[in-house]
Write a protein that holds these residues in place. Structure first.
Motif, PDB file in Angstrom:
ATOM      1  N   GLY A  20      11.770 -67.616 -38.276  1.00  0.00           N
ATOM      2  CA  GLY A  20      11.845 -68.094 -36.900  1.00  0.00           C
ATOM      3  C   GLY A  20      11.214 -67.129 -35.918  1.00  0.00           C
ATOM      4  O   GLY A  20      10.462 -67.535 -35.025  1.00  0.00           O
ATOM      5  N   ALA A  21      11.502 -65.818 -36.066  1.00  0.00           N
ATOM      6  CA  ALA A  21      10.949 -64.811 -35.159  1.00  0.00           C
ATOM      7  C   ALA A  21       9.436 -64.712 -35.311  1.00  0.00           C
ATOM      8  O   ALA A  21       8.703 -64.626 -34.318  1.00  0.00           O
ATOM      9  N   ARG A  22       8.951 -64.769 -36.574  1.00  0.00           N
ATOM     10  CA  ARG A  22       7.503 -64.690 -36.811  1.00  0.00           C
ATOM     11  C   ARG A  22       6.787 -65.870 -36.168  1.00  0.00           C
ATOM     12  O   ARG A  22       5.737 -65.698 -35.527  1.00  0.00           O
ATOM     13  N   ASN A  23       7.338 -67.057 -36.302  1.00  0.00           N
ATOM     14  CA  ASN A  23       6.724 -68.239 -35.691  1.00  0.00           C
ATOM     15  C   ASN A  23       6.758 -68.157 -34.164  1.00  0.00           C
ATOM     16  O   ASN A  23       5.813 -68.570 -33.484  1.00  0.00           O
ATOM     17  N   ALA A  24       7.859 -67.626 -33.628  1.00  0.00           N
ATOM     18  CA  ALA A  24       7.977 -67.497 -32.173  1.00  0.00           C
ATOM     19  C   ALA A  24       6.935 -66.521 -31.631  1.00  0.00           C
ATOM     20  O   ALA A  24       6.277 -66.783 -30.616  1.00  0.00           O
ATOM     21  N   PHE A  25       6.758 -65.398 -32.335  1.00  0.00           N
ATOM     22  CA  PHE A  25       5.795 -64.391 -31.879  1.00  0.00           C
ATOM     23  C   PHE A  25       4.359 -64.912 -31.928  1.00  0.00           C
ATOM     24  O   PHE A  25       3.523 -64.519 -31.108  1.00  0.00           O
ATOM     25  N   SER A  26       4.073 -65.790 -32.878  1.00  0.00           N
ATOM     26  CA  SER A  26       2.693 -66.290 -33.024  1.00  0.00           C
ATOM     27  C   SER A  26       2.229 -67.068 -31.796  1.00  0.00           C
ATOM     28  O   SER A  26       1.037 -67.130 -31.513  1.00  0.00           O
ATOM     29  N   GLY A  27       3.177 -67.647 -31.052  1.00  0.00           N
ATOM     30  CA  GLY A  27       2.801 -68.435 -29.886  1.00  0.00           C
ATOM     31  C   GLY A  27       3.005 -67.730 -28.563  1.00  0.00           C
ATOM     32  O   GLY A  27       2.806 -68.331 -27.501  1.00  0.00           O
ATOM     33  N   LEU A  28       3.380 -66.452 -28.596  1.00  0.00           N
ATOM     34  CA  LEU A  28       3.655 -65.719 -27.360  1.00  0.00           C
ATOM     35  C   LEU A  28       2.515 -64.789 -26.981  1.00  0.00           C
ATOM     36  O   LEU A  28       1.811 -64.254 -27.847  1.00  0.00           O
ATOM     37  N   HIS A  29       2.355 -64.569 -25.691  1.00  0.00           N
ATOM     38  CA  HIS A  29       1.385 -63.595 -25.186  1.00  0.00           C
ATOM     39  C   HIS A  29       1.923 -62.187 -25.449  1.00  0.00           C
ATOM     40  O   HIS A  29       3.150 -61.967 -25.411  1.00  0.00           O
TER      41      HIS A  29
END
Length: 451
Positions: A20-29
């Motif tokens: 979940g954290a890895r996927n969240a980071f992929s879409g963040l600036h």
């Protein structure tokens, strides 16, 4: 990124949800990720940092972090890891990161930079003072020879642009690398077959020397409304460029330092710094303030008999000290602001003193007249008190204005940050001098008008 998003990702990190954290980071600036890291402890930050898959984003996150948070992450990395990150950074950011490392670690990190050209540029940039244009600039830019034709120029640009994230200007140099002009992109469209670049380039571009102080660079950016500016060495060779985002970061940091200095904080601290760090930064001026207060008590001790005879004199001591402090801070703030934005130069030293004196006389006349009228109404017939208070205020306003104007100009001349003059230094000095003036004036008036 809103608060709900932050809370959601924090929960993922707290529960060890890697996917979940890895996927969240992929879409963040990167800036949003850095903001999120501020609420994490070092172990959580390290764990989350290692989940960022994109290496370039990882490097960008590192640079977006506050210096203290970045330092904590770097402490647990070996020189080889840091060297890999530096390979992905622009040279100006790479130099900033290396300068934050301990002296013994810098050389080892540089040796682990794989791109030798990048390493060479970084070594060259480290020679410049970090508070100059050379210490702020990067070497990533596009430059073409003035004798190229437009088609050849376009080929050269395509080749150089492969390693650049952003293109602000195309700089034109001669055979010796000296800056000759700037080629606007519009000219490439409107003059596609021109014989030589030098025939259509804009000559005499605004540039700065590598040793120019950052404060002066910021003034030029504002004056000419620039987004990027070339940097040249002492003989005019193009050595790099400064972009507006770098200038804004530096201006913000300088403003924070000046505000803290003006507030009596002796070093750069943040709200989340340790108790010991904040104490060290705040205590020196507090102790100086205590010394000023003790000096005032000694002065008042020598004035004890007069205060006993005319107790009303004591009522106006806060008025004298407060007015002197306010007037001094106002005068120094105007001068510091003028020095900071370039509208006031040291060659105007005596003109500014004379201007401040004229302002002081007008203010002093108005203030002393108002206070004289008040004391005449409230203490009728007590001429010693009335004239002592109003005359003291007149002198205090004159002194505080001239002193508040003189000190920042003198500090600037001595290459000391003039923001120091807007803080406790002015207030403490004006308190002591103002009280001396008041005591002397009161004694004099009591001799003229015996109580």
């Amino acid at each position: 990124m809103n608060e709900k998003d932050i809370e959601l990702i924090e929960e993922m990190i707290e529960h060890g949800d890697e996917v979940g954290a890895r996927n969240a980071f992929s879409g963040l600036h990167p800036a949003d990720i850095a903001e999120l890291f501020q609420s994490l402890d070092i172990k959580e930050a390290e764990w989350a940092f290692n989940l960022i898959d994109d290496k370039e984003k990882k490097a960008d996150v590192l640079m977006e972090l506050d210096e203290e948070d970045r330092k904590k992450l770097l402490e647990n990395m070996d020189p080889e890891q840091i060297g890999h990150f530096i390979d992905l950074l622009d040279t100006d950011d790479a130099v900033d990161l290396i300068q934050e490392l301990d002296e013994e670690d810098r050389e080892e990190v540089i040796l682990n930079i794989e791109d030798m050209e990048q390493a060479g540029d970084i070594v060259d940039l480290l020679q410049y003072d970090e508070d100059t244009a050379g210490g702020l600039m990067g070497t990533e830019l596009i430059k073409v020879n003035e004798n190229l034709s437009m088609p050849d120029c376009l080929k050269e640009m395509r080749h150089q642009a492969e390693d650049l994230d952003d293109i602000y200007n195309v700089y034109v140099v001669d055979d010796d690398g000296r800056l000759k002009g700037v080629l606007p992109l519009k000219k490439m469209i409107t003059h596609p077959s021109v014989s030589r670049i030098k025939h259509v380039m804009e000559t005499d571009p605004v540039s700065v020397k590598a040793d120019m102080p950052i404060e002066d660079v910021a003034i030029d950016f504002e004056k000419y409304d620039l987004v990027a500016m070339p940097v040249v060495d002492s003989i005019g060779r193009l050595v790099g460029q400064i972009t507006v985002d770098d200038v804004m970061d530096e201006v913000r940091e300088q403003s924070e330092r000046d505000f803290q200095l003006a507030s009596g904080i002796s070093s750069d601290i943040d709200a989340d710094d340790s108790v010991w760090a904040q104490t060290k930064a705040r205590l020196p001026w507090l102790l100086i303030g205590i010394i000023g207060g003790l000096v005032n008590s000694v002065i008042l001790g020598g004035f004890e008999s007069q205060l006993a005879a005319v107790t009303a004199l004591a009522f106006f001591i806060p008025l004298i000290g407060g007015t002197g402090g306010n007037v001094g801070v106002q005068a120094s703030a105007i001068v510091v602001q003028g020095l900071a934005n370039g509208r006031l130069e040291l060659k105007e030293f005596w003109n500014q003193i004379w201007r401040g004196l004229r302002v002081a006389i007008i203010n002093a006349v108005v203030i002393s007249a108002v206070v004289l009228a008040y004391t005449m109404l409230t203490e009728p017939g007590d001429y010693a008190l009335c004239f002592a208070v109003s005359a003291s205020l007149f002198c205090v306003v004159i002194f505080a204005t001239v002193f508040g104007t003189l000190v920042p100009l003198t500090l600037e001349k001595l290459k000391v940050n003039p923001a120091l003059a807007t803080g406790p230094f002015i207030q403490i000095t004006n308190d002591v001098v103002g009280l001396l003036i008041y005591v002397g004036m009161a004694v004099w008036m009591l001799n003229i008008f015996p109580h």
